[in-house]
Write a protein that holds these residues in place. Structure first.
Motif, PDB file in Angstrom:
ATOM      1  N   VAL A   8       4.007  33.015  58.952  1.00 33.19           N
ATOM      2  CA  VAL A   8       3.463  33.778  60.066  1.00 33.19           C
ATOM      3  C   VAL A   8       4.343  35.006  60.278  1.00 33.19           C
ATOM      4  CG1 VAL A   8       2.889  33.754  62.525  1.00 33.19           C
ATOM      5  CG2 VAL A   8       2.525  31.706  61.147  1.00 33.19           C
ATOM      6  N   LEU A   9       3.720  36.154  60.288  1.00 29.43           N
ATOM      7  CA  LEU A   9       4.431  37.404  60.480  1.00 29.43           C
ATOM      8  C   LEU A   9       4.407  37.802  61.948  1.00 29.43           C
ATOM      9  CD1 LEU A   9       2.795  39.367  57.530  1.00 29.43           C
ATOM     10  CD2 LEU A   9       4.902  38.011  57.475  1.00 29.43           C
ATOM     11  N   GLY A  31       0.240  30.674  45.037  1.00 31.79           N
ATOM     12  CA  GLY A  31      -0.374  31.535  46.038  1.00 31.79           C
ATOM     13  C   GLY A  31       0.574  31.930  47.140  1.00 31.79           C
ATOM     14  N   PHE A  32       0.180  32.940  47.875  1.00 32.78           N
ATOM     15  CA  PHE A  32       0.934  33.423  49.036  1.00 32.78           C
ATOM     16  C   PHE A  32      -0.076  33.868  50.071  1.00 32.78           C
ATOM     17  CE2 PHE A  32       2.777  36.649  51.704  1.00 32.78           C
ATOM     18  CZ  PHE A  32       4.050  36.180  51.966  1.00 32.78           C
ATOM     19  N   ASP A  33       0.121  33.459  51.308  1.00 34.21           N
ATOM     20  CA  ASP A  33      -0.745  33.932  52.382  1.00 34.21           C
ATOM     21  C   ASP A  33       0.066  33.997  53.662  1.00 34.21           C
ATOM     22  OD1 ASP A  33      -2.976  34.898  53.666  1.00 34.21           O
ATOM     23  OD2 ASP A  33      -4.136  33.045  53.516  1.00 34.21           O
ATOM     24  N   ALA A  34      -0.285  34.955  54.487  1.00 36.34           N
ATOM     25  CA  ALA A  34       0.397  35.143  55.764  1.00 36.34           C
ATOM     26  C   ALA A  34      -0.620  35.576  56.796  1.00 36.34           C
ATOM     27  CB  ALA A  34       1.496  36.192  55.629  1.00 36.34           C
ATOM     28  N   VAL A  35      -0.363  35.205  58.024  1.00 38.59           N
ATOM     29  CA  VAL A  35      -1.156  35.687  59.149  1.00 38.59           C
ATOM     30  C   VAL A  35      -0.208  36.487  60.024  1.00 38.59           C
ATOM     31  CG1 VAL A  35      -0.835  33.568  60.496  1.00 38.59           C
ATOM     32  CG2 VAL A  35      -2.778  35.031  60.962  1.00 38.59           C
ATOM     33  N   TYR A  44       3.649  30.668  66.386  1.00 35.83           N
ATOM     34  CA  TYR A  44       3.946  30.315  64.994  1.00 35.83           C
ATOM     35  C   TYR A  44       3.131  29.110  64.542  1.00 35.83           C
ATOM     36  CZ  TYR A  44       6.686  29.179  60.841  1.00 35.83           C
ATOM     37  OH  TYR A  44       7.073  28.913  59.560  1.00 35.83           O
ATOM     38  N   ALA A  45       3.135  28.047  65.327  1.00 36.03           N
ATOM     39  CA  ALA A  45       2.425  26.823  64.937  1.00 36.03           C
ATOM     40  C   ALA A  45       0.931  27.068  64.792  1.00 36.03           C
ATOM     41  CB  ALA A  45       2.682  25.712  65.949  1.00 36.03           C
ATOM     42  N   GLU A  46       0.368  27.872  65.659  1.00 34.53           N
ATOM     43  CA  GLU A  46      -1.061  28.177  65.555  1.00 34.53           C
ATOM     44  C   GLU A  46      -1.356  28.927  64.258  1.00 34.53           C
ATOM     45  OE1 GLU A  46      -4.771  30.151  68.035  1.00 34.53           O
ATOM     46  OE2 GLU A  46      -2.788  30.093  68.954  1.00 34.53           O
ATOM     47  N   GLY A  47      -0.479  29.849  63.911  1.00 36.44           N
ATOM     48  CA  GLY A  47      -0.653  30.578  62.654  1.00 36.44           C
ATOM     49  C   GLY A  47      -0.572  29.668  61.443  1.00 36.44           C
ATOM     50  N   ILE A  48       0.387  28.765  61.441  1.00 35.74           N
ATOM     51  CA  ILE A  48       0.519  27.814  60.328  1.00 35.74           C
ATOM     52  C   ILE A  48      -0.717  26.927  60.247  1.00 35.74           C
ATOM     53  CG2 ILE A  48       1.824  25.800  59.501  1.00 35.74           C
ATOM     54  CD1 ILE A  48       3.162  28.559  58.962  1.00 35.74           C
ATOM     55  N   ALA A  65       7.509  28.455  55.802  1.00 40.39           N
ATOM     56  CA  ALA A  65       8.817  28.964  56.214  1.00 40.39           C
ATOM     57  C   ALA A  65       8.654  30.287  56.950  1.00 40.39           C
ATOM     58  CB  ALA A  65       9.716  29.161  55.001  1.00 40.39           C
ATOM     59  N   ASN A  66       9.693  30.656  57.657  1.00 39.76           N
ATOM     60  CA  ASN A  66       9.718  31.960  58.311  1.00 39.76           C
ATOM     61  C   ASN A  66       9.774  33.046  57.248  1.00 39.76           C
ATOM     62  OD1 ASN A  66       9.763  30.760  60.826  1.00 39.76           O
ATOM     63  ND2 ASN A  66      11.987  30.857  60.992  1.00 39.76           N
ATOM     64  N   PRO A  67       9.218  34.226  57.538  1.00 36.68           N
ATOM     65  CA  PRO A  67       9.187  35.283  56.525  1.00 36.68           C
ATOM     66  C   PRO A  67      10.549  35.888  56.207  1.00 36.68           C
ATOM     67  CG  PRO A  67       8.307  36.089  58.598  1.00 36.68           C
ATOM     68  CD  PRO A  67       8.522  34.613  58.761  1.00 36.68           C
ATOM     69  N   ASP A  68      11.557  35.653  57.045  1.00 36.34           N
ATOM     70  CA  ASP A  68      12.876  36.241  56.784  1.00 36.34           C
ATOM     71  C   ASP A  68      13.766  35.339  55.930  1.00 36.34           C
ATOM     72  OD1 ASP A  68      13.272  34.314  58.717  1.00 36.34           O
ATOM     73  OD2 ASP A  68      14.557  35.552  59.980  1.00 36.34           O
ATOM     74  N   ILE A  69      13.223  34.238  55.441  1.00 33.58           N
ATOM     75  CA  ILE A  69      13.987  33.332  54.587  1.00 33.58           C
ATOM     76  C   ILE A  69      14.224  33.992  53.221  1.00 33.58           C
ATOM     77  CG2 ILE A  69      11.959  32.141  53.671  1.00 33.58           C
ATOM     78  CD1 ILE A  69      13.616  29.551  53.747  1.00 33.58           C
ATOM     79  N   ASP A  70      15.383  33.749  52.648  1.00 33.19           N
ATOM     80  CA  ASP A  70      15.704  34.278  51.320  1.00 33.19           C
ATOM     81  C   ASP A  70      15.687  33.116  50.331  1.00 33.19           C
ATOM     82  OD1 ASP A  70      16.718  35.391  49.011  1.00 33.19           O
ATOM     83  OD2 ASP A  70      18.374  36.395  50.007  1.00 33.19           O
ATOM     84  N   ILE A  71      14.702  33.103  49.454  1.00 32.70           N
ATOM     85  CA  ILE A  71      14.568  32.021  48.468  1.00 32.70           C
ATOM     86  C   ILE A  71      14.867  32.513  47.052  1.00 32.70           C
ATOM     87  CG2 ILE A  71      12.991  30.639  49.863  1.00 32.70           C
ATOM     88  CD1 ILE A  71      10.659  31.813  48.237  1.00 32.70           C
TER      89      ILE A  71
END
Length: 107
Positions: A8-9, A31-35, A44-48, A65-71
């Motif tokens: 969630v952004l 895949g990758f998807d974000a709202v 956040y929970a609603e977006g997930i 995960a949060n978008p600021d995570i570094d993987i």
């Protein structure tokens, strides 16, 4: 097993989004998807939940995960190991040469 990374952004800079998408792709996640909830005032929970419902019948494995995570330092073995042991899991920790998983396994 098809996998997707969802997040969630909220006022997330474009360069952060690009970095995350590139890291997800490098891991071989399908895949990758974000709202984006920057203007909707939704949480956040609603977006997930929106994204889970959207992709539930298409993917088998979800990374949330949060978008600021570094993987960038992860590799595919890191997440495949967890999926072989647990149905739902969180952080995987390595200590003194041993791997510890936190999660649940349905019987």
């Amino acid at each position: 097993m098809k996998s997707i990374f969802i997040t969630v952004l909220y006022n997330t800079p474009a360069e952060e989004q690009t970095r995350l998408k590139n890291q997800v792709s490098a891991l071989g996640i399908d895949g990758f998807d974000a709202v984006d909830h920057s203007t909707s005032k939704k949480g956040y929970a609603e977006g997930i939940n929106i994204l889970l419902k959207k992709h539930l019948n298409t993917y088998d494995l979800f990374f949330i995960a949060n978008p600021d995570i570094d993987i960038g330092s992860l590799d595919k073995k890191t997440y495949v190991d967890g999926s072989n042991i647990l149905d739902i899991w969180g952080y995987t920790m390595k200590q003194s040469g041993k791997t510890y998983y936190g999660g649940i396994r349905s019987e």
